[in-house]
Write an enzyme that holds these catalytic residues in place. Structure first.
Site, mmCIF file in Angstrom:
data_model
loop_
_atom_site.group_PDB
_atom_site.id
_atom_site.type_symbol
_atom_site.label_atom_id
_atom_site.label_comp_id
_atom_site.label_asym_id
_atom_site.label_seq_id
_atom_site.Cartn_x
_atom_site.Cartn_y
_atom_site.Cartn_z
ATOM 1 N N GLY A 16 0.922 -2.138 0.666
ATOM 2 C CA GLY A 16 1.780 -3.304 0.745
ATOM 3 C C GLY A 16 3.230 -2.943 0.514
ATOM 4 O O GLY A 16 3.542 -2.062 -0.278
ATOM 5 N N THR A 17 4.118 -3.653 1.222
ATOM 6 C CA THR A 17 5.553 -3.432 1.067
ATOM 7 C C THR A 17 6.292 -4.520 1.834
ATOM 8 O O THR A 17 5.695 -5.278 2.593
ATOM 9 C CB THR A 17 5.959 -2.045 1.604
ATOM 10 N N THR A 18 7.598 -4.592 1.639
ATOM 11 C CA THR A 18 8.460 -5.411 2.482
ATOM 12 C C THR A 18 9.702 -4.591 2.790
ATOM 13 O O THR A 18 10.367 -4.109 1.876
ATOM 14 C CB THR A 18 8.878 -6.717 1.786
#
Length: 217
Positions: A16-18
Site C-alpha cells: 500500500g502507498t499513495t
C-alpha cells in the site's frame, strides 16, 4: 503428492502507498506518504522515503514491492549516469522514463512495482511520466498512484488546473495525500514532497500532525 504453497504465493504481494506528481508553472512536484506495509495490516516502517533521485533534476516515485522498485531505480541510476557521461550533458526526463520503461518491460514477469518519473530538463521543462507494471509509458500533467489513489480521483480531477503557482501546486499535493492517508489504512506517516525547478530541487517534509483534516478521525 500435493504441492504445498506458501501464503504469499497463493495470495500474492499486498502493498500500500499513495504517490502523486503535478506540474506547475516553472516546475513539477512529486510526493508520497511514508508508510511501508506488508499484507493488509502489518506496518513495517513509518518513515520510508519513496521519492528516489535518479539524477540531478529527475526523481522517481515508487509503488508496489519496495525491493523490486529499489532494484530498478538502482539500475536506472547507473544507466543514466553512464548516459550523461557519454552525451556530456544532463539526461532528458523522457530518457530516464524510457530507461525505467525498458527495465520494467524486460522484467515484467518478475516485477511487482510501478513508477512515476518526474523532473525538469532544458529541452521540455517540467515533465511527468507514468511507467506501469507492464512497461507502458504515458506523459501526463498530473498523476496519482498506489492503493490510496482510489480515494482521491474525484478530488484531483476537480481541483487540478493547468499552470498553477508553486504554492497552489504544493497545497494541491498536500491536500490530496492527506485525504488518501485519512482513508487508506496502508497509507500514512508523513508527507514527502520534492519540488523540482530549473534552479534545483527542494525536499519538503510535512509531519502527520500538521496535515489538513477533512473529516473527524
Amino acid at each position: 503428492m500435493e504441492k504445498q504453497h506458501s501464503y504469499s504465493q497463493v495470495k500474492g504481494v499486498s502493498t500500500g502507498t499513495t504517490i502523486l506528481a503535478v506540474k506547475f508553472n516553472g516546475g513539477v512536484i512529486i510526493g508520497s506518504d511514508s508508510r511501508a506495509s506488508m499484507g493488509e495490516s502489518y506496518v513495517s516502517s513509518k518513515t520510508i522515503n519513496k521519492l528516489i533521485q535518479v539524477h540531478d533534476r529527475i526523481f522517481c516515485c515508487i509503488a508496489g514491492s519496495l525491493a523490486d522498485a529499489q532494484a530498478v531505480t538502482k539500475m536506472a541510476k547507473f544507466q543514466l549516469s553512464f548516459h550523461s557521461i557519454q552525451m556530456e550533458s544532463p539526461p532528458l526526463v523522457k530518457a530516464a522514463a524510457s530507461i525505467m520503461r525498458e527495465l520494467c518491460y524486460s522484467n515484467k514477469e518478475e516485477l511487482q512495482a510501478g513508477f512515476i518519473t518526474a523532473g525538469w530538463d532544458r529541452k521540455k521543462g517540467p515533465q511527468i511520466y507514468v511507467v506501469s507494471l507492464g512497461g507502458m509509458l504515458l506523459s501526463q500533467p498530473f498523476t496519482i498512484g498506489g492503493s490510496g489513489s482510489t480515494y482521491i480521483y474525484g478530488y484531483v480531477d476537480a481541483k487540478f488546473k493547468p499552470d498553477m503557482s508553486l504554492e497552489e501546486a504544493k497545497q494541491f499535493s498536500i491536500n490530496a495525500l492527506a485525504l488518501a492517508m485519512g482513508r487508506d489504512n496502508v497509507s500514512g506517516g508523513v508527507v514527502h514532497l520534492v519540488v523540482i525547478t530549473e534552479p534545483g530541487v527542494k525536499h519538503i517534509v510535512v509531519p502527520g500532525d500538521k496535515l489538513p483534516k477533512f473529516h473527524d478521525e
